[in-house]
Design a protein around this motif. Structure first.
Motif, PDB file in Angstrom:
ATOM      1  N   UNK A 179       0.786  -1.182   0.132  1.00 25.58           N
ATOM      2  CA  UNK A 179       0.023   0.014  -0.064  1.00 25.58           C
ATOM      3  C   UNK A 179       0.819   1.250  -0.018  1.00 25.58           C
ATOM      4  N   UNK A 180       0.628   2.215  -0.883  1.00 24.38           N
ATOM      5  CA  UNK A 180       1.365   3.338  -1.020  1.00 24.38           C
ATOM      6  C   UNK A 180       0.562   4.239   0.235  1.00 24.38           C
ATOM      7  N   UNK A 184      -2.922   3.754  -2.874  1.00 26.68           N
ATOM      8  CA  UNK A 184      -2.630   2.731  -4.080  1.00 26.68           C
ATOM      9  C   UNK A 184      -2.328   1.392  -3.329  1.00 26.68           C
ATOM     10  N   UNK A 185      -3.250   0.271  -3.968  1.00 22.66           N
ATOM     11  CA  UNK A 185      -3.113  -1.212  -3.670  1.00 22.66           C
ATOM     12  C   UNK A 185      -2.378  -1.850  -4.693  1.00 22.66           C
ATOM     13  N   UNK A 197      -6.386  -4.977  -7.881  1.00 27.32           N
ATOM     14  CA  UNK A 197      -7.658  -4.978  -8.543  1.00 27.32           C
ATOM     15  C   UNK A 197      -7.564  -4.332  -9.700  1.00 27.32           C
ATOM     16  N   UNK A 198      -7.750  -5.004 -11.007  1.00 23.07           N
ATOM     17  CA  UNK A 198      -7.676  -4.322 -12.219  1.00 23.07           C
ATOM     18  C   UNK A 198      -8.729  -3.267 -12.611  1.00 23.07           C
ATOM     19  N   UNK A 203      -5.240   2.851  -8.557  1.00 23.64           N
ATOM     20  CA  UNK A 203      -4.195   2.058  -8.530  1.00 23.64           C
ATOM     21  C   UNK A 203      -3.246   1.647  -9.501  1.00 23.64           C
ATOM     22  N   UNK A 204      -4.206   1.497 -10.673  1.00 26.63           N
ATOM     23  CA  UNK A 204      -3.567   1.101 -11.697  1.00 26.63           C
ATOM     24  C   UNK A 204      -2.619   2.101 -12.438  1.00 26.63           C
TER      25      UNK A 204
END
Length: 979
Positions: A179-180, A184-185, A197-198, A203-204
């Motif tokens: 995790x940032x 973001x994960x 998770x796409x 996060x992407x």
């Protein structure tokens, strides 16, 4: 104001705390909790504003998001054993060790497994070996493996004793879920970084931006990454940016290993598993000096050892003094030692390889002598010397405290000897002394130095030494850190090791992940001064007066444990010995700390309690408040007073003694809790109760009275002991046929007299059969229950009476049937009375098991046939005062087939398990060790010399009967069936 102090001030608003709590996340801002988490195992103290205990990745993500929004700094923490100060910080501490313990199914086809960040390394190893039938194991094994977590070990890039064969954590992490700080994960592996998770568009996008930024960093600093990094096996200082090079596969997990929580929170990791050696043997070689031992390292590496560890004579002398001569009896002659482990397909093959190497080292090498050790128990004994190095060397034989700081330097193994020949004179020139140990096969040196960190002059002296030591190791192409990380201890010195371009690369790497500098600020990038936030600054003990000048520099007097007791107050002086190594947080092995094992809460560890007590005196000069302080009562409430910490803690912190003194100080002249008069004064009531035993036993079972007693503090759920009629005691003593001129004195304690008098004649028969006549002791009490309830004046009065009667001018052994009473006379007696008589009596005390063990070592054997199986519960106080080996040794020599040991406290520990408020914890402690032991051997003979342990067996398994060792060994028919 330092950077850390400024962050505390800036994050004092409670708004973000309320948000987290509203989300159901455990956030602790209590004074006690902040005291506990202000320290790790380093020289530093930074007070946080809150501690968060996430139970899921979702909670971690929420916590990070709220801290990011509020601009609050975040420090990640596993076992909190950092010696560099990278596990303390202002703002929020996120502790992953308490709840994030998931381990997925092991994939034997890829030899890997996914685990949560909070999984303890030793627990992971045990699960892997159990699930694979011993075929695979998890390799990294730092000395803190019983409490260090996967997440923390990735953060520090930990290694361990077997790193010469298996390398650092870097080589064992194949993927990380992280995790940032900005939410973001992500999941990262070799060659990729993507969203978990796409459908998570943020996060992407963050993954794409990070990937581009990291590739740009490689392009800009390619030359520096290739020439300045990974030049030696243990180059841990700085970021591992060389892992991002194309030839290294753009390995992001490896780049994050050793980043010390400054870039992202690793919540899960996929780790490699390695084949477990089929067999190993150990060669222990003795040398004339540490440098001489280092000169043989390259020769030894030709034999592909699985471990190559070094230690000097100072460690051995401290071990001998603290653990007894038998703890080091296997070592050969020498002033320095190498422990060399050689693997093989068979034990014979490993032993042959050791023999070949021994010949070479003693004939053409530098070794004075060497021994081969193949027995697993004996190898474990040698490893214990090495593993206890950090803790034992924290206090030198003259009682002077030592500290980390320059405890983790590393060079190439082939340059180790030359480095040591310059490092040791440098230490001496500054007027310091140290004990050295470390991973010599990888060129890594650990040590603790007697720095003076209390005074201004002492800190300036320390600063000058650190800079000169850093320049020295860099001149040898080495690293400031080889395993522990840079943290607060060495971050400021990184420009001495790296070029300006490399330092800019580190800054860019940090900025890519954490542009606002909220993750573990002040570590690696933009570090604070190494003398900022030192824990001893502001503590009592500083002196402005020099006691000499060494090497042109002023050397200041240091505070010994004895002085700490005088200046800080006795109980805080005791706790002041804690250096944070955290062995009390171990979840397996040893007796310490039973309440932590039940709750897995830092407050219930010896370390957590010691830190709270240390904070009592900060800026006050002496202990203030004591037991009357809520934080102290909360911290010590679940201490069982088992005394295991006095032995199992490498620095000898004795929280049981501290608790007794705190209670005594607080309640002196005041009304005490009911249990202090009932259980605390129990030996006073026993003669009366045994004379009316029938009535007492009936009354003790009446529900209304049990309800009242419960309200007064004695649990209604606890099965109470049955008082034996006084006439039974009289008959037991008569049957014992004591010799008034016996060669030994058998001490009949209050518990044996009132509850287990049948043990008395059984013990005398066993001792007589072993060739020792026995005299009966006077009817006196050691004051044990007064000690445990903090009534030390009453305890001293009873102990003095006992000592007066036992100090008869002879050297006859005093054999004590109840281990807790034996421990009280041996350990507490001299402390309470401080007299030569108490010391003389203490020196004569033996447990019954110890006396029998001595007889068996001299050739005696019981006339009774040994049972096929036995369950052994050693009393905590016996473990602490006499060691855990006597009963086990007796059973082995007797010929017992299978022995199942309960390797921790049973949970009663005197009055603790009888108290209403502690009954539930008492039973949870039992679930850790005694219950599994009983379940594993359902038809075995159960041995409990301690009456508390005897009571707990009856509580957790009412159909089982436990026995004192005397009853089991007694040849009289039916003796072993007595209860």
């Amino acid at each position: 104001m330092t950077q850390a102090a400024q962050l505390v001030a800036d994050s004092s608003t409670p708004a973000w705390v309320d948000v987290l709590r509203a989300a159901g996340i455990t956030v602790d801002t209590s004074e006690r909790r902040l005291r506990e988490y202000s320290y790790d195992a380093s020289n530093y103290r930074v007070r946080p504003s809150a501690v968060v205990f996430p139970t899921s990745i979702g909670e971690c993500r929420t916590a990070l998001h709220e801290c990011f929004t509020a601009g609050v700094s975040v420090t990640f923490r596993g076992g909190g054993t950092s010696m560099a100060g990278n596990a303390v910080g202002a703002g929020v501490i996120i502790d992953t060790s308490r709840w994030l313990h998931g381990v997925e199914a092991i994939d034997e086809s890829t030899s890997s497994v996914w685990v949560d960040a909070g999984v303890v390394l030793a627990e992971l190893r045990k699960r892997v070996e159990g699930a694979t039938g011993g075929r695979l194991t998890f390799a990294p094994d730092p000395s803190s493996a019983t409490r260090a977590t996967v997440g923390g070990s990735i953060g520090n890039d930990a290694c361990g004793n077997h790193s010469v064969a298996y390398g650092r954590m870097t080589q064992h992490v194949t993927a990380v879920e992280l995790l940032t700080i900005d939410g973001a994960h992500l999941i990262a592996g070799k060659g990729y970084l993507r969203a978990v998770d796409e459908h998570d568009t943020y996060s992407a996008e963050r993954a794409r931006a990070l990937t581009a930024g990291l590739r740009d960093l490689v392009e800009r600093f390619r030359a520096q990454l290739r020439t300045e990094l990974e030049t030696i096996p243990r180059q841990v200082s700085g970021f591992h940016l060389g892992s991002l090079l194309d030839e290294n596969g753009f390995d992001i997990p490896a780049a994050l290993a050793g980043s010390e929580g400054t870039c992202a929170l690793v919540v899960r990791a996929e780790v490699k598993l390695v084949p477990r050696p089929q067999a190993t043997a150990m060669l222990c070689a003795g040398y004339g000096s540490t440098a001489d031992s280092a000169r043989d390292v390259m020769t030894i590496l030709e034999y592909a050892p699985s471990a190559l560890e070094g230690l000097d004579a100072r460690i051995v002398e401290i071990m001998r003094a603290r653990r007894g001569p038998e703890s080091v009896e296997l070592l050969p002659a020498g002033e320095a030692y190498l422990l060399i482990e050689i693997p093989g397909d068979t034990a014979e093959e490993a032993e042959r390889a050791c023999e070949v190497l021994r010949t070479r080292l003693t004939d053409t090498g530098h070794a004075r002598a060497a021994v081969i050790v193949t027995d697993a128990a004996e190898r474990g004994k040698l490893w214990r010397i090495r593993e206890d190095g950090a803790g034992l060397s924290s206090r030198q034989l003259d009682d002077t405290q030592t500290w980390p700081g320059w405890e983790d330097s590393a060079v190439a193994p082939e340059r180790l000897a030359d480095y040591l020949t310059e490092l040791e004179p440098l230490i001496e020139r500054y007027g310091y002394t140290t004990a050295m140990y470390g991973h010599f096969g990888a060129g890594c040196i650990h040590m603790r130095v007697n720095f003076d960190l209390r005074s201004d002059a002492g800190r300036a002296h320390f600063d000058a030494f650190m800079r000169e030591a850093a320049s020295l190791v860099v001149s040898y192409g080495g690293s400031l850190s080889g395993e522990h990380g840079d943290g607060r201890a060495r971050g400021e010195l990184l420009p001495l090791m790296y070029s300006e371009q490399m330092m800019r690369a580190f800054q860019q790497f940090k900025h890519l992940w954490d542009a606002h500098g909220l993750l573990n600020p002040g570590i690696i990038v933009s570090p604070a001064a190494l003398t900022d936030d030192l824990a001893l600054e502001g503590m009592p003990g500083a002196s402005a007066e020099s006691h000499g000048v060494l090497g042109g520099r002023t050397q200041l007097p240091l505070l010994t444990k004895r002085q700490a007791a005088s200046e800080l107050g006795t109980y805080v002086g005791n706790a002041n010995a804690c250096i944070g190594v955290g062995r009390c947080r171990s979840t397996s092995g040893g007796f310490m700390c039973p309440s932590y094992r039940a709750t897995r809460d830092e407050k219930d560890s010896t370390r957590g309690r010691a830190r709270v007590l240390q904070e009592l005196v900060r800026n006050n000069g002496r202990s203030a408040g004591g037991w009357g302080t809520p934080e102290v009562r909360e911290a010590l409430d679940l201490c069982l007073s088992c005394k295991a910490c006095s032995t199992d803690c490498p620095t000898g912190v004795d929280i049981a003694e501290a608790k007794s003194e705190l209670l005594d100080d607080h309640y002196r002249g005041k009304l005490r809790p009911f249990t202090h008069y009932s259980i605390g004064w129990l030996p006073r009531w026993l003669p009366m109760l045994t004379r009316m035993s029938r009535i007492a036993n009936v009354v003790s079972k009446l529900a209304p009275l049990r309800w009242v007693a419960d309200k007064l503090g004695i649990s209604r759920h606890r099965i109470l002991p049955q008082f034996v009629p006084h006439r039974d005691l009289t008959r037991a003593i008569e049957r014992a046929e004591f010799d008034p001129h016996g060669e030994a004195v058998l001490f009949l304690d209050s518990f044996t007299r009132a509850f287990r008098p049948e043990v008395i004649p059984a013990a005398t028969r066993v001792l007589r059969d072993a060739g020792q006549s026995v005299q009966c002791s006077p009817d006196a009490c050691c004051g044990l229950t007064w000690i445990s309830t903090g009534q030390r004046q009453g305890a001293a009065k009873r102990m003095a009476n006992l000592v007066e009667q036992l100090d008869d001018g002879s050297e006859r052994p005093i054999i004590v049937l109840e281990p807790s009473c034996a421990a009280a006379i041996k350990d507490d007696g001299p402390k309470l009375l401080g007299s030569e008589a108490a010391t003389r009596v203490a020196g004569r005390v033996r447990t019954f098991a110890g006396a029998v063990d001595t007889a068996m070592r001299q050739g005696w054997r019981p006339r009774t046939a040994p049972p096929a199986d036995a369950v052994l519960q050693t009393h905590c106080h016996e473990h602490a005062a006499f060691g855990p080996g006597a009963q086990l040794s007796v059973l082995r020599q007797w010929g017992v087939g299978n022995i199942t040991e309960s390797s921790s406290c049973c949970g009663v520990a005197g009055n603790f398990g009888f108290e209403a408020e502690h009954f539930d914890v008492s039973m949870r402690v039992a679930e850790h060790s005694i219950v599994p032991a009983l379940n594993a051997a359902t038809d075995a003979l159960v041995l409990t010399d301690g009456f508390s342990c005897h009571m707990q067996v009856g509580q957790v398994s009412p159909t089982r009967t436990s026995h004192h060792l005397a009853l089991a060994l007694d040849a009289e028919p039916g003796a072993a069936d007595a209860t």
